[in-house]
Design an enzyme around this catalytic site. Structure first.
Site, mmCIF file in Angstrom:
data_model
loop_
_atom_site.group_PDB
_atom_site.id
_atom_site.type_symbol
_atom_site.label_atom_id
_atom_site.label_comp_id
_atom_site.label_asym_id
_atom_site.label_seq_id
_atom_site.Cartn_x
_atom_site.Cartn_y
_atom_site.Cartn_z
ATOM 1 N N GLU A 176 -18.560 -26.282 -6.288
ATOM 2 C CA GLU A 176 -19.854 -26.899 -6.567
ATOM 3 C C GLU A 176 -20.332 -27.933 -5.541
ATOM 4 O OE1 GLU A 176 -19.860 -28.258 -10.615
ATOM 5 O OE2 GLU A 176 -19.941 -26.211 -11.401
ATOM 6 N N GLU A 236 -16.583 -20.296 -12.400
ATOM 7 C CA GLU A 236 -16.641 -21.298 -13.472
ATOM 8 C C GLU A 236 -17.848 -21.005 -14.341
ATOM 9 O OE1 GLU A 236 -15.812 -25.424 -12.446
ATOM 10 O OE2 GLU A 236 -17.389 -26.068 -13.824
#
Length: 319
Positions: free
Chosen positions: A155, A242
């Site tokens: 991320e 994720e």
């Protein structure tokens, strides 16, 4: 009578263990062909699994017995070791020895149990040389095992895709010094949502590279699914490393309808996926209650709703 019942239960448990699916034995050395993850024979593969929480917040779950129980009871084909890099105390930057003491038992247990394992550089900031050094160490030590998948950057938040490509090139080059063929996952800008930027300008000169998309179903809806599918149609290999069914904060109510819509989309397009997280925080995405043991077994009374839903998905879709 009680002894006979106990004996029968033990026999059934042994039979279940004997029949457990061994993903790495079945699929072997994974590779990317076009936009698809494939087994060593070139047949499409979809990995589905569970991510451990940050190692430095929930170190107690980073053990071989937890991995074994997940395989036996939840039936993942992949697990993800989320190594906290620079956030919260005892992160990798501040305490690398502790970080390795947590994640290496999980890597070794995955290898022993014939599961694929994602080694996740769980960071929101670019730390290029630290990542190069870390992944060089992991590749040199574990790169000979087909079980290992490298996730280079969890991320990115504010980094441009141009800068991320430069970062990825340096880390991949170091990994490939020791490991020429295991799968490598690379994140994209804006919390792994700007996959369209990757489709406009993917990495070149490397093989067996995939790009990550992350979603939380109560926040990310059809727009992000459409963006992901468009990137796939443009030839981008996507791996959802994720995901979960609640809001992007990790909290708030589950949205089962949107979560199922994501599952349906990923299954339709043969996209591998992992759900967050094996942890015991007082939040929706943490799958276990604090009274759950560190090692399993975990009965229904200590598994929260998100964990039960994930377990059901894994049991349904995995072999």
């Amino acid at each position: 009578m009680r002894k006979s019942i106990l004996t029968l239960l033990l026999i059934l448990a042994c039979c279940a263990n004997a029949m457990a699916f061994d993903p790495v034995k079945q699929w072997g050395q994974l590779k990317v062909t076009g936009n698809q993850l494939c087994d060593e024979q070139g047949q499409p593969v979809v990995l589905r699994g569970v991510s451990f929480g940050w190692h430095n917040i929930w170190p107690r779950f980073y053990n071989k017995k937890a991995v074994k129980w997940l395989k036996q009871d939840w039936h993942p084909t992949v697990i993800r070791a989320a190594m906290g890099v620079s956030t919260v105390e005892d992160n990798y930057i501040d305490n690398p020895e502790f970080a390795l003491q947590c994640i290496e038992p999980v890597i070794k247990a995955a290898i022993k149990n014939n599961l694929y394992v994602i080694v996740d550089w769980h960071s929101h900031e670019m730390l290029t040389q630290k990542a190069v050094d870390f992944f060089g160490y992991i590749a040199k030590k574990y790169g000979k095992y087909p079980h290992v998948i490298y996730e280079l950057y969890n991320e990115p938040v504010n980094d441009s895709w141009t800068d991320l490509k430069e970062y990825a090139g340096k880390v991949i080059t170091e990994i490939r010094r020791y490991d020429p063929d295991n799968i490598i996952l690379m994140g994209c800008p804006h919390w792994d949502q700007d996959i369209h930027l990757v489709a406009d300008s993917p990495l070149s000169g490397f093989t067996n590279i995939m790009y990550t998309v992350h979603f939380y179903a109560a926040t990310h809806h059809q727009n992000l699914r459409d963006r992901m599918v468009d990137a796939i149609k443009r030839g981008i290999p996507v791996f959802v490393s994720e995901s979960a069914g609640m809001e992007a904060s990790g909290n708030g109510p589950l949205n089962p309808e949107e979560w199922q819509a994501w599952i349906d989309c990923m299954e339709q397009h043969k996209v591998s996926w992992v759900t967050w997280s094996l942890s015991d925080k007082d939040e929706t995405c943490s799958m276990l209650l604090p009274r759950a043991t560190a090692t399993g077994p975990w009965k229904d009374d200590v598994i929260k709703k998100s964990g039960k839903m994930l377990r059901d998905y894994l049991r349904k879709y995995n072999p």
